[in-house]
Design a protein around this motif. Structure first.
Motif, PDB file in Angstrom:
ATOM      1  N   ILE A 151     -11.261   9.745   5.566  1.00  0.00           N
ATOM      2  CA  ILE A 151     -10.773   8.798   4.562  1.00  0.00           C
ATOM      3  C   ILE A 151     -10.032   7.660   5.260  1.00  0.00           C
ATOM      4  CG2 ILE A 151      -9.072   8.477   2.713  1.00  0.00           C
ATOM      5  CD1 ILE A 151      -9.728  11.290   1.744  1.00  0.00           C
ATOM      6  N   ALA A 152      -9.191   8.030   6.217  1.00  0.00           N
ATOM      7  CA  ALA A 152      -8.399   7.024   6.943  1.00  0.00           C
ATOM      8  C   ALA A 152      -9.285   6.084   7.748  1.00  0.00           C
ATOM      9  CB  ALA A 152      -7.390   7.716   7.861  1.00  0.00           C
ATOM     10  N   THR A 204      -3.973   0.185  10.611  1.00  0.00           N
ATOM     11  CA  THR A 204      -3.781   0.483  12.025  1.00  0.00           C
ATOM     12  C   THR A 204      -2.690  -0.389  12.627  1.00  0.00           C
ATOM     13  OG1 THR A 204      -6.098   1.134  12.280  1.00  0.00           O
ATOM     14  CG2 THR A 204      -4.904   0.553  14.279  1.00  0.00           C
ATOM     15  N   GLU A 205      -2.748  -1.689  12.325  1.00  0.00           N
ATOM     16  CA  GLU A 205      -1.794  -2.622  12.900  1.00  0.00           C
ATOM     17  C   GLU A 205      -0.372  -2.334  12.449  1.00  0.00           C
ATOM     18  OE1 GLU A 205      -0.348  -5.741  15.176  1.00  0.00           O
ATOM     19  OE2 GLU A 205      -2.321  -4.792  15.172  1.00  0.00           O
ATOM     20  N   PHE A 206      -0.184  -2.116  11.176  1.00  0.00           N
ATOM     21  CA  PHE A 206       1.174  -2.021  10.677  1.00  0.00           C
ATOM     22  C   PHE A 206       1.731  -0.606  10.667  1.00  0.00           C
ATOM     23  CE2 PHE A 206      -0.259  -6.133   9.190  1.00  0.00           C
ATOM     24  CZ  PHE A 206       0.738  -6.899   9.761  1.00  0.00           C
ATOM     25  N   LEU A 254       0.831  -1.195   0.000  1.00  0.00           N
ATOM     26  CA  LEU A 254       0.000   0.000   0.000  1.00  0.00           C
ATOM     27  C   LEU A 254       0.869   1.251   0.000  1.00  0.00           C
ATOM     28  CD1 LEU A 254      -2.783  -1.013   2.563  1.00  0.00           C
ATOM     29  CD2 LEU A 254      -2.959  -0.958   0.077  1.00  0.00           C
ATOM     30  N   ARG A 255       1.937   1.226   0.809  1.00  0.00           N
ATOM     31  CA  ARG A 255       2.841   2.366   0.848  1.00  0.00           C
ATOM     32  C   ARG A 255       3.590   2.526  -0.466  1.00  0.00           C
ATOM     33  NH1 ARG A 255       6.962   2.761   4.329  1.00  0.00           N
ATOM     34  NH2 ARG A 255       6.739   5.003   4.336  1.00  0.00           N
ATOM     35  N   ALA A 256       3.779   1.426  -1.194  1.00  0.00           N
ATOM     36  CA  ALA A 256       4.487   1.479  -2.472  1.00  0.00           C
ATOM     37  C   ALA A 256       3.605   2.019  -3.592  1.00  0.00           C
ATOM     38  CB  ALA A 256       4.997   0.090  -2.847  1.00  0.00           C
ATOM     39  N   GLY A 257       2.310   2.121  -3.337  1.00  0.00           N
ATOM     40  CA  GLY A 257       1.430   2.703  -4.343  1.00  0.00           C
ATOM     41  C   GLY A 257       0.260   1.850  -4.764  1.00  0.00           C
ATOM     42  N   ALA A 258       0.073   0.675  -4.146  1.00  0.00           N
ATOM     43  CA  ALA A 258      -1.085  -0.151  -4.474  1.00  0.00           C
ATOM     44  C   ALA A 258      -2.372   0.578  -4.096  1.00  0.00           C
ATOM     45  CB  ALA A 258      -1.004  -1.488  -3.742  1.00  0.00           C
ATOM     46  N   SER A 259      -3.413   0.331  -4.864  1.00  0.00           N
ATOM     47  CA  SER A 259      -4.684   1.018  -4.623  1.00  0.00           C
ATOM     48  C   SER A 259      -5.610   0.274  -3.680  1.00  0.00           C
ATOM     49  CB  SER A 259      -5.411   1.242  -5.962  1.00  0.00           C
ATOM     50  OG  SER A 259      -4.689   2.127  -6.779  1.00  0.00           O
ATOM     51  N   GLY A 260      -5.164  -0.862  -3.180  1.00  0.00           N
ATOM     52  CA  GLY A 260      -5.978  -1.625  -2.246  1.00  0.00           C
ATOM     53  C   GLY A 260      -5.580  -3.086  -2.288  1.00  0.00           C
ATOM     54  N   ARG A 283      -6.539   7.530  -2.478  1.00  0.00           N
ATOM     55  CA  ARG A 283      -7.109   7.503  -1.136  1.00  0.00           C
ATOM     56  C   ARG A 283      -6.372   6.537  -0.221  1.00  0.00           C
ATOM     57  NH1 ARG A 283     -12.646   9.392  -1.275  1.00  0.00           N
ATOM     58  NH2 ARG A 283     -13.156   8.106   0.531  1.00  0.00           N
ATOM     59  N   THR A 284      -5.873   5.446  -0.783  1.00  0.00           N
ATOM     60  CA  THR A 284      -5.152   4.486   0.043  1.00  0.00           C
ATOM     61  C   THR A 284      -3.916   5.125   0.645  1.00  0.00           C
ATOM     62  OG1 THR A 284      -5.922   2.663  -1.333  1.00  0.00           O
ATOM     63  CG2 THR A 284      -4.043   2.220   0.088  1.00  0.00           C
ATOM     64  N   GLN A 285      -3.135   5.819  -0.190  1.00  0.00           N
ATOM     65  CA  GLN A 285      -1.943   6.482   0.325  1.00  0.00           C
ATOM     66  C   GLN A 285      -2.320   7.608   1.280  1.00  0.00           C
ATOM     67  OE1 GLN A 285       0.792   7.509  -2.891  1.00  0.00           O
ATOM     68  NE2 GLN A 285       1.756   5.519  -2.568  1.00  0.00           N
ATOM     69  N   ALA A 286      -3.478   8.236   1.059  1.00  0.00           N
ATOM     70  CA  ALA A 286      -3.933   9.269   1.990  1.00  0.00           C
ATOM     71  C   ALA A 286      -4.220   8.660   3.362  1.00  0.00           C
ATOM     72  CB  ALA A 286      -5.193   9.948   1.440  1.00  0.00           C
ATOM     73  N   ALA A 287      -4.828   7.467   3.377  1.00  0.00           N
ATOM     74  CA  ALA A 287      -5.117   6.801   4.643  1.00  0.00           C
ATOM     75  C   ALA A 287      -3.830   6.409   5.355  1.00  0.00           C
ATOM     76  CB  ALA A 287      -5.984   5.572   4.397  1.00  0.00           C
ATOM     77  N   VAL A 288      -2.875   5.856   4.605  1.00  0.00           N
ATOM     78  CA  VAL A 288      -1.590   5.494   5.189  1.00  0.00           C
ATOM     79  C   VAL A 288      -0.907   6.734   5.762  1.00  0.00           C
ATOM     80  CG1 VAL A 288       0.722   4.618   4.676  1.00  0.00           C
ATOM     81  CG2 VAL A 288      -1.273   3.471   3.714  1.00  0.00           C
ATOM     82  N   PHE A 289      -0.940   7.821   5.010  1.00  0.00           N
ATOM     83  CA  PHE A 289      -0.333   9.072   5.472  1.00  0.00           C
ATOM     84  C   PHE A 289      -0.955   9.522   6.785  1.00  0.00           C
ATOM     85  CE2 PHE A 289      -0.405  13.612   6.018  1.00  0.00           C
ATOM     86  CZ  PHE A 289       0.880  14.027   5.693  1.00  0.00           C
TER      87      PHE A 289
END
Length: 219
Positions: A167-168, A138-140, A97-103, A203-209
């Motif tokens: 979003i997160a 949350t876990e990672f 996800l951090r590498a850019g996957a969308s889900g 949005r995935t990267q936004a949630a990680v951020f």
């Protein structure tokens, strides 16, 4: 038609997903790859809209392949990567996800879940289920070692920060609009501005951020 590339080192998985997706009237499997390196090469050749990406593959794993596919965007929208995993709480999924996957999807997903997931990421959205994905992030996010060099989020407005937090938490645009009592089109505008200001892909990267910046408290 949504063009899909399937990257997995197990032939039965590739064939099974191909049969399921090709049965859909709006989805076409245009190619398969047995490892990450082949996936990157076939993305360049076939220009799929979505890549179903296994994580554990020989030669180049799914994390490295995802990073390469996202980075290879040359002015056109890069293929969306949908990660496949056996376990929902998987540290490697978080890294993808951090590498850019969308889900991500579990490999035991139903045909409907698989097709719907492909459609979601193909439309430019992220596959952020409000339960499993939030739990994974949350876990990672707890495993992040040391402080992160994150873009300053101080330039976000209060409302944009509020939208980022929601979003997160896994809320869709419609759910955020209902929560904040505004039009869904207004939320789409806020989301776009958040992504641009923070230099994020989706949005995935936004949630990680949001989790890594501690705007949302893990737990």
């Amino acid at each position: 038609m949504i063009r899909v590339l399937i990257a997995d080192d197990q032939m039965m998985v590739r064939e099974g997903f191909s049969v399921l997706l090709n049965a859909m009237p709006d989805i076409e499997v245009v190619g398969e790859a047995v490892n990450g390196a082949e996936a990157v090469a076939k993305v360049r050749e076939l220009r799929p809209d979505v890549v179903l990406m296994d994580i554990r593959m020989p030669e180049m794993n799914g994390i490295e392949a995802t990073r390469a596919i996202v980075a290879a965007d040359e002015g056109e929208r890069a293929a969306a990567v949908l990660v496949l995993t056996t376990f929902d709480l998987d540290e490697y999924v978080y890294q993808a996800l951090r590498a850019g996957a969308s889900g991500f999807l579990l490999k035991d997903a139903s045909a409907r879940q698989l097709a719907d997931g492909v459609r979601v990421v193909a439309s430019g959205e992220a596959l952020l289920a409000p339960t499993v994905t939030r739990r994974l992030i949350t876990e990672f996010s707890k495993l992040s070692a040391g402080p992160k060099k994150l873009p300053a989020y101080g330039e976000l407005t209060d409302r944009e920060t509020e939208v980022l937090v929601l979003i997160a938490q896994g809320l869709s645009n419609a759910e955020i609009a209902e929560r904040l009592v505004v039009a869904e089109s207004t939320i789409k505008t806020h989301v776009s501005r958040v992504l641009v200001k923070l230099g994020l892909r989706d949005r995935t990267q936004a949630a990680v951020f949001a989790y890594e910046a501690r705007l949302v408290t893990p737990g």
